[in-house]
Design a protein around this motif. Structure first.
Motif, short mmCIF file in Angstrom:
data_model
loop_
_atom_site.label_atom_id
_atom_site.label_comp_id
_atom_site.label_asym_id
_atom_site.label_seq_id
_atom_site.Cartn_x
_atom_site.Cartn_y
_atom_site.Cartn_z
N ILE A 158 -5.26 0.66 -2.57
CA ILE A 158 -4.71 -0.67 -2.89
C ILE A 158 -5.09 -1.73 -1.87
CG2 ILE A 158 -2.60 -1.97 -3.35
CD1 ILE A 158 -1.39 0.80 -4.22
N HIS A 159 -4.63 -1.56 -0.63
CA HIS A 159 -4.88 -2.58 0.39
C HIS A 159 -4.58 -1.98 1.77
CE1 HIS A 159 -4.60 -6.37 2.63
NE2 HIS A 159 -5.30 -6.89 1.65
N PRO A 160 -5.42 -2.26 2.77
CA PRO A 160 -5.23 -1.66 4.10
C PRO A 160 -3.95 -2.09 4.82
CG PRO A 160 -7.14 -3.12 4.09
CD PRO A 160 -6.64 -3.04 2.68
N ASP A 161 -3.32 -3.17 4.39
CA ASP A 161 -2.11 -3.64 5.07
C ASP A 161 -0.81 -3.14 4.44
OD1 ASP A 161 -3.62 -5.02 6.92
OD2 ASP A 161 -3.55 -6.91 5.81
N ILE A 162 -0.91 -2.37 3.36
CA ILE A 162 0.30 -1.88 2.72
C ILE A 162 1.03 -0.92 3.64
CG2 ILE A 162 -0.63 0.14 1.54
CD1 ILE A 162 0.86 -0.97 -1.00
N GLU A 163 2.38 -0.96 3.61
CA GLU A 163 3.18 -0.11 4.48
C GLU A 163 4.04 0.81 3.65
OE1 GLU A 163 5.29 -1.93 7.83
OE2 GLU A 163 4.18 -3.76 7.38
N LEU A 164 4.26 2.00 4.17
CA LEU A 164 5.12 2.99 3.54
C LEU A 164 6.37 3.16 4.39
CD1 LEU A 164 5.12 5.07 1.15
CD2 LEU A 164 4.49 6.74 2.88
N VAL A 165 7.53 3.12 3.76
CA VAL A 165 8.80 3.28 4.46
C VAL A 165 9.53 4.46 3.84
CG1 VAL A 165 10.99 2.21 5.09
CG2 VAL A 165 8.92 0.81 4.93
N SER A 166 9.93 5.41 4.65
CA SER A 166 10.67 6.57 4.17
C SER A 166 12.15 6.26 4.17
CB SER A 166 10.40 7.77 5.07
OG SER A 166 11.15 8.89 4.63
N VAL A 167 12.81 6.53 3.05
CA VAL A 167 14.25 6.31 2.89
C VAL A 167 14.90 7.68 2.76
CG1 VAL A 167 16.02 5.32 1.40
CG2 VAL A 167 13.85 4.13 1.70
N GLN A 168 15.95 7.91 3.50
CA GLN A 168 16.63 9.22 3.44
C GLN A 168 17.70 9.24 2.42
OE1 GLN A 168 15.40 11.79 4.97
NE2 GLN A 168 13.89 10.52 5.97
#
Length: 81
Positions: free
Chosen positions: A71-81
């Motif tokens: 998609i895009h190199p600046d995308i971020e992934l955040v883990s939610v518990q």
């Protein structure tokens, strides 16, 4: 800055996650997309992946890498518990 709004990201993010999902399922786990907000993708690991010691690496080097490549190199992934 990601040149897409959150709604435009939904389908590509789902497609990218679905490419990685079979690996998680094979190990007795899964992943749930919680939301996309401000270009950040919030997910929760499920099943065996939830408490796995390798889950951080799975998120960073598996799922986030796929999102960045697809998609895009600046995308971020955040883990939610």
């Amino acid at each position: 800055m990601i040149p897409f709004d959150d709604q435009e990201l939904l389908k590509p993010v789902e497609m990218s996650i679905n490419k990685v999902r079979p690996i998680l399922l094979r190990d007795g786990g899964d992943i749930t997309l919680i939301k996309i907000q401000d270009g950040k993708v919030y997910v929760r690991l499920e099943g065996a992946c939830r408490g796995c010691p390798s889950s951080t690496q799975t998120l960073k080097f598996g799922i986030e890498r796929a999102l960045k490549d697809d998609i895009h190199p600046d995308i971020e992934l955040v883990s939610v518990q």
